[in-house]
Every structure is written in C-alpha cells, then in structure tokens.
Design a protein around this motif. Sequence first.
Motif, PDB file in Angstrom:
ATOM      1  N   LYS A 173     -41.003  24.569   9.033  1.00  0.00           N
ATOM      2  CA  LYS A 173     -40.300  23.449   9.649  1.00  0.00           C
ATOM      3  C   LYS A 173     -39.068  23.107   8.821  1.00  0.00           C
ATOM      4  O   LYS A 173     -39.101  23.157   7.590  1.00  0.00           O
ATOM      5  CB  LYS A 173     -41.216  22.232   9.757  1.00  0.00           C
ATOM      6  N   TYR A 240     -39.001  21.531  18.974  1.00  0.00           N
ATOM      7  CA  TYR A 240     -40.172  20.711  19.296  1.00  0.00           C
ATOM      8  C   TYR A 240     -40.747  21.170  20.627  1.00  0.00           C
ATOM      9  O   TYR A 240     -40.010  21.449  21.576  1.00  0.00           O
ATOM     10  CB  TYR A 240     -39.797  19.226  19.362  1.00  0.00           C
ATOM     11  N   SER A 242     -42.783  19.400  22.643  1.00  0.00           N
ATOM     12  CA  SER A 242     -42.886  18.366  23.672  1.00  0.00           C
ATOM     13  C   SER A 242     -42.212  17.088  23.197  1.00  0.00           C
ATOM     14  O   SER A 242     -42.035  16.864  21.989  1.00  0.00           O
ATOM     15  CB  SER A 242     -44.356  18.074  23.992  1.00  0.00           C
ATOM     16  N   GLU A 244     -43.573  14.260  23.398  1.00  0.00           N
ATOM     17  CA  GLU A 244     -44.620  13.483  22.723  1.00  0.00           C
ATOM     18  C   GLU A 244     -44.605  13.755  21.220  1.00  0.00           C
ATOM     19  O   GLU A 244     -44.764  12.834  20.413  1.00  0.00           O
ATOM     20  CB  GLU A 244     -45.981  13.838  23.311  1.00  0.00           C
ATOM     21  N   ASP A 245     -44.396  15.018  20.829  1.00  0.00           N
ATOM     22  CA  ASP A 245     -44.333  15.358  19.408  1.00  0.00           C
ATOM     23  C   ASP A 245     -43.118  14.711  18.741  1.00  0.00           C
ATOM     24  O   ASP A 245     -43.187  14.270  17.590  1.00  0.00           O
ATOM     25  CB  ASP A 245     -44.262  16.876  19.234  1.00  0.00           C
ATOM     26  N   LYS A 248     -43.952  11.027  18.179  1.00  0.00           N
ATOM     27  CA  LYS A 248     -44.911  10.841  17.079  1.00  0.00           C
ATOM     28  C   LYS A 248     -44.221  10.969  15.727  1.00  0.00           C
ATOM     29  O   LYS A 248     -44.441  10.159  14.825  1.00  0.00           O
ATOM     30  CB  LYS A 248     -46.037  11.872  17.191  1.00  0.00           C
ATOM     31  N   ASP A 249     -43.377  11.987  15.593  1.00  0.00           N
ATOM     32  CA  ASP A 249     -42.661  12.160  14.328  1.00  0.00           C
ATOM     33  C   ASP A 249     -41.650  11.036  14.099  1.00  0.00           C
ATOM     34  O   ASP A 249     -41.423  10.609  12.960  1.00  0.00           O
ATOM     35  CB  ASP A 249     -41.942  13.508  14.309  1.00  0.00           C
TER      36      ASP A 249
END
Length: 714
Positions: A173, A240, A242, A244-245, A248-249
């Motif tokens: 990452k 990424y 999605s 949603e990810d 969250k991050d």
Amino acid sequence: MSRFLDLLRKCYRGVMSLWGRFLLSLKKEWHTHAIFLFLFLTLTFIVVTVISRMYQFWDVGSNSWFDRLKGDGWQFQRGAATVAQDQFGDQFSTVKYLVQGWTPADSVWFYTSTQGSDLLPYDFFMALEKAGTSEPFRSNENLNYYHYLPQKATLSNPDALPVGFVNDSHKGKDYLGITCAACHTGQVNYKGTGIRIDGGPAGTDMDSFLQALSEAVNNPQGDPAAHARFVKKVMERGNYASEEDVVKDLQRYGQRLSMYNIVNHSETRYGYSRLDAFGRIYNRVLEHIITQEELKELLNTAAADLVKTGKLTQAEVDAIQQQQKGGILSDKQRDHLVLRLSQVLPLKAQLRMSLMIFKRPDAPVSYPFLWDIPQHDYVQWDGLGVNAGLGPIGRNAGEVIGVFGTLDWAEKPGISLSSFISGQGIKATHISFSSSLKVHNLRLIENRLKSLQSPQWPEDILPPIDRDRSARGERLFTIYCESCHTRIKRDDPKRRIVAQMIRLSDVGTDPKMAENAAKYSGLSGILRNQYVNAGPGNVLIDEHAPVAALLTKATLSVVATPEDKNFLQRGYDWIYDLAAALFGNEIKPSLKHGQYDPDTTADPYASLRSYKARSLNGIWATAPYLHNGSVPTLYDLLLPKKRDSDPKNGEYRPEQFQVGSREFDPERVGLRSSGYNGFTFDTRRQGNSNAGHPYGTELDKEKRLDLLEYLKSL
C-alpha cells in the motif's frame, strides 16, 4: 543411448578444437587481442560514464544535455520550483545551490529517499482539499504556506511533491511519507534569489501543517459535497476496491490525526523553524509500548468522575477497549480505542487521560543542521545521541518513529534472533518490533551525509565579506569563542568534531528542552524488566522508567528487526546493515567533553542537563539562533539580554520578533524579523527564553561587527 553419447563426444571435441585454435591465435596475435580488449574496456568505460552522468543530472532542471555532461553540475537547480510571492511578501524567481560536496544526484536522492514514514494513504493526500475550499491541499501555494519547498515534476518526483515528501510503500500500500530532507533542507532568499542549503535547518511550521492536514482529512466527513468529490478522486486512482473502504480509511486516519494533535498539544506555540521532535518521538513510543492492563487502569481513573456523576456507565467505559489475548495493543485495537474515546469521553477527559500517558512536547528547538553530523562524537542539542556503533542508525530510527513510521509491534510465541539481540532473553513469547522503517536506507542516508560540507558565504549573491574586519574578528573569535566552538577544515575527509557539553547553569540558555529529556518518565509497558545501557552501566527498566531509556530500547529493538522484504533480501540486508554499521563506523565510543554534570549510578542521565557547542562553519545559513531559535540574527546573539536595571536606550536582544520570512539580512546575518505579519516569537513564554550564552556580549559595536564579519567566513 549410444547416439546421444556420440553426440556429446562430438560436441566436446568441437569445443576443445575451437578452444585450441583460440589459444594458438592468442599466442600468435596477442597484440591484436590486447588492442581489442583495450578498446572494448575503453568503450565500456565511456558508455558507463555517460549513462552515470545522465542519471546524475536527469532531474536537475532545464539545462542542456551538453551542460549536464561537463563539470560537476553543482549549480543546477535539482528540480527546484520558484515562488512569485508568499504570505509574507517573499519571492524568488531563481534557485541557486552552493558547493557543499554533493552532486545534483546526491541532493535529489536525499530529497526523495523514503525512510519508512507513513503519514496517510498516498491517494488521500493527492485527493484532499483545504478545509472549506476546493483548492487541492497539496498545491504548491498551500504547502509553501507552511514553508515546504516546492519542486517541479521530475523523473524521481513525478507528482511534484515538495522537498522531503515522498511516496512510501509498505505491505503493498502506498503512503505519503516524510524524509530527512523535509526538516533538514534550508533556503534563504536575497533580492529574488533563493539560496538552497542542503542539510540546513528547515523553515517549516510542521505543527500547523499537521493541524491543517487533520482538518482537511476530517472535513469531508461533515461536508457532503466535499465528501463526494474526495471519494470520486480516490476511486479514480484505482487503488481502492470500494467506496466503503475509502470511507473506513477516511474515518480511521481522521481519528488518528485528531488524537495525534490532542496528544501533542503544547501551550508553547512552535511557529516556523522549530519543532519539539523529541517530545513527539517520546509520545509515539509511549503510545505503542503501553499494555492493555495499564491502559484499562488509566481509563478507569480518567473516567471515574464521569461514572460518579452518571454521565458514563462502567459498562460504557469497559466497552471502549476490546480485550485480546496478550498485553500489546494491535493497530486495529488502537484505532478502535481512539474512535471510542472521541465518541464517549468529552475533550477535557481525553486531555486528562492523555496527560496520564503522554508527555507535553513543550520544548520546541531549531532543526539541527546536518553537515559534519557523521563526524561528531555526540549529536542532538543535549548530546543524547551517541555516534559510535549502531548509534547513527538508532538515532535515525527514532526520527522515523516520530514522523509516522508504521509500528507493527505484536506479541508472538517463541523467540527470534531479533528478540535475542534486542535483549528480550529466552521466553515462551517475545515482542516482534516489525515496522515500516527502512533501516537499509537509513544507513545509506548516513553514509551520504559524510560527504556533505557546510555552505560558504556566496559573495556572488550576497555582499562581499570585508576582509579587514574579518581579520580583526578572527582574533576576537580566538578569545571569546574558540574554547567551545573549535575551528575545523570544512572539506577535510579526516575531520572530527568533538562536542563540547556545557551545563545549564553555566550556559544560562532556556533549560526546558534539556530538563525534559533528563526527567521525563513514562509507563514502560512491553519493555518492562528489560535492560538498556546508560552512561554508567545497564539500567533495569521498571514499571515507570526514563523516557530516554525507553526510546533507546525501542529503537534498538526496531533496528534489530529485519525489514518487510522477501526472505533472502531481508536476511542479506539485515546482516549487511548491522555489520556495516558496527564495523564500518569510524566513530568509536568515547567520553563526553566539556563542563557538565557526569552521569552516575544515582543519576544515569545527568549529562543531558547540558547543551552542545559545535563547530560554527556555515553558521551564517542557520538562523534563528540558540537551540530554541529565540534570537533572530547573529548580531542579536552578540547583544546582552536586557535586565531590569539596564538603561532603556541600550542595544539588547529583541524580546519579541517576527518569524516566517526567508528573506536574508546580510548586515545582521539572519532572517528578516520585522516589517511583516508573521508568527510572533515571544521570548517571555515558557521554553522561549533568549537569555544566556553571554560570550562576546560585552564587546563594543565596532568589535561586535568585526566578529560578525569573521563568522560570515566560517
């Protein structure tokens, strides 16, 4: 089978026949082969040299390729961008480098060499907007506001990040990282010319930058339009899976930055050119060594009043942290804890709990300059850093911990070679100190610094030095300065700098930084019952221990842990780096020099209550002065501090002055400190005193100017 054997025999006979003919021709025509070999080696050397030169100067600017292939190229811009005008009225239309022993390739490599710093996801940084606007947070205008030096897009810096910002990769990452250059590359401006100083103290306001970054990360969560733009930009970068990810991050890093700023809040504002780096490094270590049991006890104490008044139930307090097997907190648990604390505890309760665990980073100091650092016996303002053995790598590892290195510390079964080396002994379990720190790069950076030299006063840019005054000033330097600030030959490869330590009571400067380093203590957590070496011998780490001891132990444990690479490369680099650091370091263990209180068995960190005097070569380019940046110019440093009994019409060190402008004052030798609306430096605040260092302050004005002229020449 027989046919196969016959074929092998024929091949063997053919090869031997060719080999025989070659040897015969070599014997008869050896001179032809020698000439051919010479021409081949010459051509190879030319090709390699040209390719090497092209690589060295690939990123240096817009000069012609012919220019790049001749000379040492020290004057090339190294990708530096210019600034039309900033918030203080400063501008520079060209950037010039000085001869400091580095090629353009050295400078660019230093700017962009990652050390394992992971501040936040790289995609986030590229997509963020300034809070309340649609302006990119990473724009040159915005980052220059905090005095991070802007750069053009180049091969090694395709996104045109400012000096000291880099794309760091950890476990697949990408993150925004901070390199050594962010804090240790300086620039002064004079009449539209930016004079770039490699290894010089940065003029940055990192504290305000991190607060603004926190606002930028948290802003999309409360602004639907900004949120939609941000998520769209991040998803378009393709890293990424999605939305949603992403969300969250965004929440995770928003909470991390908010808590970081709460933990490191200081009543003493830093402003430009200063940072309490040690205080922040200490807090990063304390955050990651605390155990669940210690945290639960502190949490109950911090929330006790809220439970008594019925604002919280004990069940809510217990739910703030999720128990797991083992005493160490994982990153996931820590993120959960930060989120729950912000949701459940009021800000005052969070601050109260923060003070129970962490130490106030309230002693900001100037960024040290890096030339001659590898040649020192002891480094840091208070001499905490030993430069012998693994000292340089440990020092740099501590710095990376402070600038957001990922610390994947975890409890694991059995023992490992790393845990044995770090002194954990043979136990049923051990603490793994895995991290994102790139120890291999840290060693390479230290090696590169060996060739860095101090900058000399550029008489083609600044007014020329008055040689007569300088000669008179040299005699004054011998009388008033040389006993502490030894003279060296700046380009001597065998030079050594012996730090002269001076106790606080003698030098008289602000004691806050040195006192914090010597007296700060904290919960030892996972380091409890281990040993760490101090001046007079080994110190057993108890439940509470000096933070200096905890930092030393933590950095040693990180350095002893291999990097996150494939097995063979990890093992090779680990063994090679440790061996090279231990046996290749020319600085050997030695006693400290100077007038200071020595370490004893009763007070193993007594010597930290002192400050270091070092060689003053290049001092003209390192304003503001004294360890805490409380004096704007060298001329002001040669003035006394005003006492109540002193006449009002005398010349004294300024009690207040402006900080932020990079415009150089060649007469007083420092930065412009009035006539603009900058950060107001108030020497009456804690940690900001400009008292002490009275050496040479009794000189009359003419002698003061003579000494000042000589200091320009160092």
